[in-house]
Design a protein around this motif. Sequence first.
Motif: not given
Length: 200
Positions: A33-49
Amino acid sequence: MSLTKYTEKRNFNKSPEPAAKLNKSSRQLSFVVQRHKASHLHYDFRLEVDGVLKSWAVPKGPSMNPADKRLAMMVEDHPYAYKDFKGVIPEGYGAGIVEIWDKGTYTTIENESGPLAEKKLLAGIKAGSLKITLHGKKLKGEFALVKLKGKQENAWLLLKHNDKYAVDEYNSEKETQASSPINKWLAENSKPEKKSPPKK
């Protein structure tokens, strides 16, 4: 799996993000899970598949409270190496600060990993219903990703199951260290409140 969209959106001569490359881990499946301050602050949830990271943008961040229904917008696949990425993305797509908020391994809800698990996970993504168990530092236990019907094609919900790790209240922002690069940036760039002039 294709990383074409990922490549099309980025200029790797400028961005420090990892290049598009398929790569399967030889161990347990990874999540980040990456916290990302772009135009808006959000979180990126990523699963290896199957050699890539299936990815969802979660505006409010994941929650350990089963009562919270977190909107998760599915985005383009990211390369496996992205699970370790943190830093500053320059002007362009996704410009801003990326930091790792949580990472670890995960299995199917039946505690399966490896090729059998990936086959089930791919089927679950296609069907719009995915149940997994996370083994992270912050995120632990059973979760579900459910695709919303009648909404945008890429709209899902990220849900916490009511297990021994569940809590009654949760705020992902409060689980972030004050010294994180994003918090430092926010502190330095926050606008001071305007004080009303004294009444005469």
